[in-house]
Motif scaffolding. Structure first.
Motif, PDB file in Angstrom:
ATOM      1  N   THR A   2       0.617  -1.162  -0.089  1.00 35.44           N
ATOM      2  CA  THR A   2      -0.368  -0.007   0.112  1.00 35.44           C
ATOM      3  C   THR A   2       0.741   1.035   0.008  1.00 35.44           C
ATOM      4  OG1 THR A   2      -1.885  -0.910   1.703  1.00 35.44           O
ATOM      5  CG2 THR A   2      -1.470   0.877   1.642  1.00 35.44           C
ATOM      6  N   LYS A   3       0.939   2.027  -0.322  1.00 34.87           N
ATOM      7  CA  LYS A   3       1.331   3.133  -0.553  1.00 34.87           C
ATOM      8  C   LYS A   3       0.878   4.183   0.080  1.00 34.87           C
ATOM      9  CE  LYS A   3       2.488   7.518  -4.259  1.00 34.87           C
ATOM     10  NZ  LYS A   3       2.469   7.914  -5.172  1.00 34.87           N
ATOM     11  N   ASN A   4       2.224   5.093   1.198  1.00 34.74           N
ATOM     12  CA  ASN A   4       1.740   5.796   1.690  1.00 34.74           C
ATOM     13  C   ASN A   4       0.863   7.177   1.550  1.00 34.74           C
ATOM     14  OD1 ASN A   4       3.132   3.996   3.638  1.00 34.74           O
ATOM     15  ND2 ASN A   4       4.589   5.411   3.644  1.00 34.74           N
ATOM     16  N   ASN A   5      -0.361   7.739   2.279  1.00 37.76           N
ATOM     17  CA  ASN A   5      -0.535   9.003   1.854  1.00 37.76           C
ATOM     18  C   ASN A   5      -0.156   9.661   1.327  1.00 37.76           C
ATOM     19  OD1 ASN A   5      -3.363   7.540   1.368  1.00 37.76           O
ATOM     20  ND2 ASN A   5      -3.723   7.656   3.716  1.00 37.76           N
ATOM     21  N   PRO A   6       0.048  11.352   0.350  1.00 36.35           N
ATOM     22  CA  PRO A   6       1.205  12.243   0.921  1.00 36.35           C
ATOM     23  C   PRO A   6       0.389  12.859   1.912  1.00 36.35           C
ATOM     24  CG  PRO A   6      -0.437  12.304  -0.558  1.00 36.35           C
ATOM     25  CD  PRO A   6      -0.842  10.729  -0.314  1.00 36.35           C
ATOM     26  N   THR A   7       2.189  13.554   2.390  1.00 34.65           N
ATOM     27  CA  THR A   7       1.775  14.282   3.702  1.00 34.65           C
ATOM     28  C   THR A   7       2.812  15.690   3.265  1.00 34.65           C
ATOM     29  OG1 THR A   7       3.987  13.478   4.355  1.00 34.65           O
ATOM     30  CG2 THR A   7       1.385  13.003   5.246  1.00 34.65           C
ATOM     31  N   PRO A   8       1.541  17.109   3.592  1.00 32.57           N
ATOM     32  CA  PRO A   8       2.949  18.457   3.554  1.00 32.57           C
ATOM     33  C   PRO A   8       4.132  17.950   4.179  1.00 32.57           C
ATOM     34  CG  PRO A   8       0.849  18.516   4.676  1.00 32.57           C
ATOM     35  CD  PRO A   8       0.839  17.151   4.400  1.00 32.57           C
ATOM     36  N   ARG A   9       5.417  18.568   2.904  1.00 29.17           N
ATOM     37  CA  ARG A   9       7.014  18.132   3.808  1.00 29.17           C
ATOM     38  C   ARG A   9       7.609  19.431   3.522  1.00 29.17           C
ATOM     39  NH1 ARG A   9       5.760  14.136   6.002  1.00 29.17           N
ATOM     40  NH2 ARG A   9       6.967  12.494   5.711  1.00 29.17           N
ATOM     41  N   ARG A  10       6.818  20.593   3.343  1.00 31.49           N
ATOM     42  CA  ARG A  10       7.742  22.902   3.523  1.00 31.49           C
ATOM     43  C   ARG A  10       6.374  23.234   3.094  1.00 31.49           C
ATOM     44  NH1 ARG A  10      13.085  22.350  -0.765  1.00 31.49           N
ATOM     45  NH2 ARG A  10      14.621  20.688   0.039  1.00 31.49           N
ATOM     46  N   LEU A  11       6.361  24.007   4.069  1.00 27.59           N
ATOM     47  CA  LEU A  11       5.656  25.047   3.714  1.00 27.59           C
ATOM     48  C   LEU A  11       6.952  26.587   3.224  1.00 27.59           C
ATOM     49  CD1 LEU A  11       3.494  27.031   3.950  1.00 27.59           C
ATOM     50  CD2 LEU A  11       3.933  27.209   6.592  1.00 27.59           C
ATOM     51  N   TYR A  12       6.421  27.306   1.943  1.00 33.94           N
ATOM     52  CA  TYR A  12       7.068  28.565   2.008  1.00 33.94           C
ATOM     53  C   TYR A  12       6.023  29.905   2.277  1.00 33.94           C
ATOM     54  CZ  TYR A  12      10.321  25.688  -1.123  1.00 33.94           C
ATOM     55  OH  TYR A  12      11.550  24.925  -0.904  1.00 33.94           O
ATOM     56  N   LEU A  13       6.640  30.735   2.440  1.00 37.95           N
ATOM     57  CA  LEU A  13       5.373  31.845   2.983  1.00 37.95           C
ATOM     58  C   LEU A  13       6.115  32.453   1.623  1.00 37.95           C
ATOM     59  CD1 LEU A  13       5.909  32.794   6.711  1.00 37.95           C
ATOM     60  CD2 LEU A  13       4.591  31.057   5.710  1.00 37.95           C
ATOM     61  N   LEU A  14       5.610  33.020   0.450  1.00 41.60           N
ATOM     62  CA  LEU A  14       5.925  34.006  -0.410  1.00 41.60           C
ATOM     63  C   LEU A  14       4.774  35.489  -0.003  1.00 41.60           C
ATOM     64  CD1 LEU A  14       4.720  31.493  -2.942  1.00 41.60           C
ATOM     65  CD2 LEU A  14       7.035  31.619  -1.743  1.00 41.60           C
ATOM     66  N   GLN A  15       6.046  35.952   0.236  1.00 41.60           N
ATOM     67  CA  GLN A  15       5.579  37.865   0.455  1.00 41.60           C
ATOM     68  C   GLN A  15       5.283  38.658  -0.368  1.00 41.60           C
ATOM     69  OE1 GLN A  15       8.080  40.228   2.782  1.00 41.60           O
ATOM     70  NE2 GLN A  15       6.516  41.403   3.667  1.00 41.60           N
ATOM     71  N   LEU A  16       4.512  38.991  -1.207  1.00 36.12           N
ATOM     72  CA  LEU A  16       4.201  39.871  -2.034  1.00 36.12           C
ATOM     73  C   LEU A  16       4.553  41.547  -1.710  1.00 36.12           C
ATOM     74  CD1 LEU A  16       0.980  37.349  -2.880  1.00 36.12           C
ATOM     75  CD2 LEU A  16       3.407  37.407  -4.368  1.00 36.12           C
ATOM     76  N   SER A  17       4.296  41.714  -0.627  1.00 33.50           N
ATOM     77  CA  SER A  17       4.130  43.276  -0.917  1.00 33.50           C
ATOM     78  C   SER A  17       4.607  43.477   0.413  1.00 33.50           C
ATOM     79  CB  SER A  17       3.602  44.130  -2.070  1.00 33.50           C
ATOM     80  OG  SER A  17       2.366  43.462  -0.673  1.00 33.50           O
ATOM     81  N   ALA A  18       5.080  44.791   1.107  1.00 31.65           N
ATOM     82  CA  ALA A  18       4.843  45.139   2.091  1.00 31.65           C
ATOM     83  C   ALA A  18       4.819  46.899   2.386  1.00 31.65           C
ATOM     84  CB  ALA A  18       6.024  44.857   3.366  1.00 31.65           C
ATOM     85  N   THR A  19       4.138  47.352   2.957  1.00 29.42           N
ATOM     86  CA  THR A  19       3.546  48.839   3.389  1.00 29.42           C
ATOM     87  C   THR A  19       3.176  49.076   4.246  1.00 29.42           C
ATOM     88  OG1 THR A  19       1.989  50.621   1.931  1.00 29.42           O
ATOM     89  CG2 THR A  19       1.067  48.929   2.591  1.00 29.42           C
ATOM     90  N   THR A  20       3.075  50.996   4.623  1.00 27.31           N
ATOM     91  CA  THR A  20       2.788  50.939   5.940  1.00 27.31           C
ATOM     92  C   THR A  20       1.782  52.112   6.029  1.00 27.31           C
ATOM     93  OG1 THR A  20       4.703  51.212   6.513  1.00 27.31           O
ATOM     94  CG2 THR A  20       3.707  52.411   7.603  1.00 27.31           C
ATOM     95  N   GLN A  39       5.014  21.844  -0.474  1.00 27.74           N
ATOM     96  CA  GLN A  39       5.282  20.643  -1.133  1.00 27.74           C
ATOM     97  C   GLN A  39       4.237  19.584  -0.250  1.00 27.74           C
ATOM     98  OE1 GLN A  39       9.210  22.130  -1.792  1.00 27.74           O
ATOM     99  NE2 GLN A  39       8.184  23.161  -4.694  1.00 27.74           N
ATOM    100  N   THR A  40       4.683  18.903  -1.249  1.00 25.91           N
ATOM    101  CA  THR A  40       4.523  17.011  -0.204  1.00 25.91           C
ATOM    102  C   THR A  40       5.276  16.188  -0.495  1.00 25.91           C
ATOM    103  OG1 THR A  40       3.080  16.345  -2.215  1.00 25.91           O
ATOM    104  CG2 THR A  40       1.678  17.447  -0.677  1.00 25.91           C
ATOM    105  N   SER A  41       5.336  15.428  -0.081  1.00 24.56           N
ATOM    106  CA  SER A  41       6.006  14.112   0.321  1.00 24.56           C
ATOM    107  C   SER A  41       5.693  13.549  -1.393  1.00 24.56           C
ATOM    108  CB  SER A  41       5.829  12.734   1.259  1.00 24.56           C
ATOM    109  OG  SER A  41       4.483  12.162   1.398  1.00 24.56           O
ATOM    110  N   ASP A  42       4.721  13.249  -2.144  1.00 18.38           N
ATOM    111  CA  ASP A  42       4.385  12.538  -3.792  1.00 18.38           C
ATOM    112  C   ASP A  42       4.952  14.075  -4.819  1.00 18.38           C
ATOM    113  OD1 ASP A  42       2.270  14.576  -3.172  1.00 18.38           O
ATOM    114  OD2 ASP A  42       1.047  12.970  -4.481  1.00 18.38           O
ATOM    115  N   ALA A  43       5.872  15.043  -4.023  1.00 15.96           N
ATOM    116  CA  ALA A  43       6.404  16.417  -4.588  1.00 15.96           C
ATOM    117  C   ALA A  43       5.132  16.941  -5.779  1.00 15.96           C
ATOM    118  CB  ALA A  43       6.648  15.396  -6.047  1.00 15.96           C
TER     119      ALA A  43
END
Length: 246
Positions: A2-20, A39-43
């Motif tokens: 049985t193939k393992n279920n995919p799971t999260p492996r990496r989380l990227y925070l993509l900042q798009l802007s910063a303002t005041t 990105q998950t364990s199964d790519a």
């Protein structure tokens, strides 16, 4: 075997802007805008939100950000193209969260049914980004309430900012549980059970109820990090692409 279920492996925070944003005499509020890549364990590549639309008008009382980059360029820095995104989680269709949805036509788009039906009904607020979330080639998967997309990745219905808004809980192998509050809780100082609605929040009672649910979840699940949707001061302290939580 049985193939393992995919799971999260990496989380990227993509900042798009910063303002005041000025909020009073000699008082400014640091604001940030971002989206997220899992990105998950199964790519598989799962994108959460797409940022502000290129045709969006400038919000009142704000100035153009000194730092501004779109989601396409953020992904390119990770050697990814829009066609490499398999799933797009749409937290809601405000202009600053759904502005590039129509650039990801090969991905399955996942949104709460209540929010989708509100948008399709002609809601004026969500109509601003309609050209980007209503492209005829977008494939939608509608979900109802809290939904486990895969082990370690759960959508949380958190209405209040707008009906059918959703936050995201990501469980990572080393960093542990991370809560992406998105606009259910935009700023860290509002993460309290007695919070008040802001002018761009639709329903204070629902907003408070969603906040209490998230506070309880943080305690129950021993959440290691809560990322607040627009808190510029907090975003300065976080790992951001090309670094990641894993």
């Amino acid at each position: 075997m049985t193939k393992n279920n995919p799971t999260p492996r990496r989380l990227y925070l993509l900042q798009l802007s910063a303002t005041t944003v000025p909020i009073g005499p000699n008082r400014n509020l640091e604001m940030s805008l971002g989206c997220y890549l899992i990105q998950t364990s199964d790519a598989q590549n799962i994108l959460i939100d797409t940022g502000i639309a290129p045709d969006a008008p400038l919000a009142p009382n704000t100035t153009r950000s000194s730092y501004q980059i779109n989601v396409i360029d953020q992904l390119a820095a990770l050697n990814l193209r829009p066609a490499d995104i398999h799933t797009l989680i749409c937290t809601h269709f405000d202009m600053d969260h759904a502005g590039y949805n129509d650039s990801f036509l090969q991905a399955e788009h996942i949104v709460q049914r209540e929010h989708f039906e509100l948008a399709r009904s002609g809601n004026q607020r969500l109509a601003a980004a309609r050209a980007h979330w209503n492209h005829p080639s977008i494939r939608y998967r509608l979900v109802d309430g809290d939904t486990e997309l895969l082990p370690g990745l759960t959508l949380l219905k958190t209405s209040g900012h707008v009906a059918g808004h959703q936050s995201v809980l990501v469980r990572l192998p080393h960093s542990g549980p991370i809560l992406l509050a998105i606009d259910a809780v935009m700023m860290q100082h509002t993460f309290t059970p007695d919070r008040k609605a802001w002018p761009n929040d639709d329903n204070e009672e629902q907003l408070r109820a969603s906040t209490v649910r998230l506070l309880e979840l943080v305690k129950r699940e021993n959440v290691q990090l809560v990322v607040f949707g627009h808190d510029g001061a907090q975003w300065k302290t976080l790992k951001k692409s090309q670094d990641y939580y894993g």
